[in-house]
Design an enzyme around this catalytic site. Structure first.
Site, PDB file in Angstrom:
ATOM      1  CB  SER A 262      -1.283  -0.343   0.737  1.00  0.00           C
ATOM      2  OG  SER A 262      -2.239   0.215   1.408  1.00  0.00           O
TER       3      SER A 262
ATOM      4  CG  ASP B 281      -7.025  -2.411  -3.836  1.00  0.00           C
ATOM      5  OD1 ASP B 281      -7.272  -1.060  -3.656  1.00  0.00           O
ATOM      6  OD2 ASP B 281      -5.551  -2.721  -3.786  1.00  0.00           O
TER       7      ASP B 281
ATOM      8  CG  HIS C 110      -5.787  -1.390  -0.185  1.00  0.00           C
ATOM      9  ND1 HIS C 110      -4.918  -1.236  -1.364  1.00  0.00           N
ATOM     10  CD2 HIS C 110      -5.706  -1.447   1.409  1.00  0.00           C
ATOM     11  CE1 HIS C 110      -3.957  -0.804  -0.788  1.00  0.00           C
ATOM     12  NE2 HIS C 110      -4.515  -0.322   0.984  1.00  0.00           N
TER      13      HIS C 110
END
Ligand code: NAG
Ligand code: NAG
Length: 403
Positions: A189, A343, A373
């Site tokens: 991320s 996501d 995600h």
């Protein structure tokens, strides 16, 4: 119907509405994910309320919650764990105990959390680093960079860069018995964002002689320009990372001034002077057909030049690695990209895969159809999911074969 049963009915409708989030069809353990997501939504609402009341910054509330998951640096039978500093930046260091004779591999890991929250000491990150150290018999350096809203860009980038540069010195590698030809930088991320940015900037740093062998980008955030990509539209309200939260993370990386957040939310934040950058994130060219679906590409709408001048960070490739010219991609190491179907950041990763392949970089792309995600966060009880374990095994397994 008595008053009591009516109240019960209303209460259960409210709970059901609150807990219920449409979970994509192909996702396993739907109810568990729904409950986990209800927990995330509750924290989000509490944070909104606290901010609205003027009690705390939104991210401070999130930080308080994530800090519950912090663990002490405890060594186990396989790995020695210590919290130390590399050139004044804290890191959690994992050194395998096994005496293997030869030199070890190394992984520099950058945790996620939208540049605002999280930490290397959080239980899932700590566990992931232990698994990596154990499975690969590798030294793992997990970076504890400073976070927003107290510190904004480029502090996060600079902290990670400082650690990587320090670690890649021959004297340091010798000290830890690391093979200079087998070093990887990984991140998930926001950590994937920092890993990609650092890997790019290292290419121009003449002081760094040791080259990374691999960069592993796990559902990374890679661009700030187009916050209405098909993946942002398709997954606007999917579990864990709704579009509004991602935009809050992005804007908070640069400033707490809400005008940037508002401009980003309407996707009108890029000044016309920077129109040339849009070619780097043109999903019409960079996304394979299967991800475009029914979406129709429209030309960008520009915002005021005031924001771009005040917060130039969001146009800086150190914050948005997709914004570099093709020539800057040459020389990057072999790249592993993991993307999740459900996501908002899916298309960031996929577009980087396209651009790297066009530049001739070797790319391995693992696209997980039934993933959300942050999948790697869900590996510790009581919020563990089979998905989290599957994704962790996939990534660590690949690394073990290729590093
Ligand atoms: C240590 O490694 C062994 C072999 O890989 C494993 O079975 C054991 O669970 C590990 N211990 C810890 C605490 O992770
Ligand atoms: C994006 O790509 C499409 C299709 O090739 C093209 O028509 C459009 O002008 C491009 N837009 C930008 C801003 O580069």
């Amino acid at each position: 119907m008595g008053t009591k049963s009516l109240c019960l009915l209303i209460a259960s409708v409210l709970v059901a509405y609150y807990v219920y989030t449409p979970i994509p069809e192909n996702i396993e353990e739907r109810w568990k994910l729904m409950l986990i997501n209800a927990g995330f939504r509750t924290v989000g609402h509490v944070a909104e309320l606290a901010e609205w009341l003027g009690l705390m910054h939104y991210m401070e509330v999130l930080m308080m919650i994530t800090s519950i998951e912090y663990t002490a640096p405890i060594s186990d039978e396989n790995v020695t764990v210590t919290d130390i500093e590399f050139d004044n930046v804290p890191v959690r260091l994992y050194v395998p105990r096994k005496q293997s004779g030869g030199l070890k591999r190394a992984v520099i890991y950058i945790h996620g959390g939208g540049w605002c929250v999280g930490g290397s000491a959080m239980e899932p990150y700590d566990l992931l680093s232990r698994w990596t150290a154990n499975k690969l018999n590798a030294v793992v350096v997990s970076v504890e960079y400073r976070l927003a809203p107290i510190y904004h860009f480029p502090v996060q980038f600079d902290d990670v860069y400082t650690v990587v540069k320090f670690f890649l010195q021959n004297s340091v590698l010798v000290q830890y018995g690391v093979d200079p030809n087998r070093i990887c930088i990984s991140g998930d991320s926001a950590g994937g964002n920092l890993a990609a940015a650092v890997a790019q900037q290292l290419l121009d740093d003449l002081q760094v002689k040791v080259k990374l062998k691999i960069q592993a980008l796990l559902y990374p955030a890679l661009q700030t320009l187009d916050l209405d990509l098909p993946s942002y539209k398709d997954n606007e309200n999917k579990p864990i990372l709704p579009k509004s939260l991602m935009i809050r993370f992005w804007s908070e990386y640069f400033t707490t001034d809400s005008s940037l957040n508002e401009a980003m939310a309407s996707n009108r934040h890029v000044p016309a002077e920077s129109s040339n950058l849009f070619r780097f994130v043109n999903w019409s060219n960079l996304l394979p057909e299967e991800f475009k679906k029914d979406h129709v590409y429209t030309s960008p709408i520009y915002g005021s030049s005031r924001l771009g001048k005040k917060y130039p960070g969001f146009l800086d490739p150190r914050a948005a690695p997709l914004l570099v010219d093709d020539t800057k991609l040459l020389g990057l190491p072999m790249t592993y990209v993991l993307t999740c179907q459900h996501d908002v950041l899916r298309d960031d990763g996929i577009m980087y895969v396209s651009r790297l392949r066009e530049a001739g970089i070797e790319v391995i792309h693992d696209h997980i159809e039934d993933a959300i995600h942050g999948a790697l966060m869900f590996i510790t009880s009581p919020t563990d999911l089979a998905l989290g374990h599957r994704v962790a095994n996939k990534y660590i397994g690949w690394l073990n074969m290729n590093l």
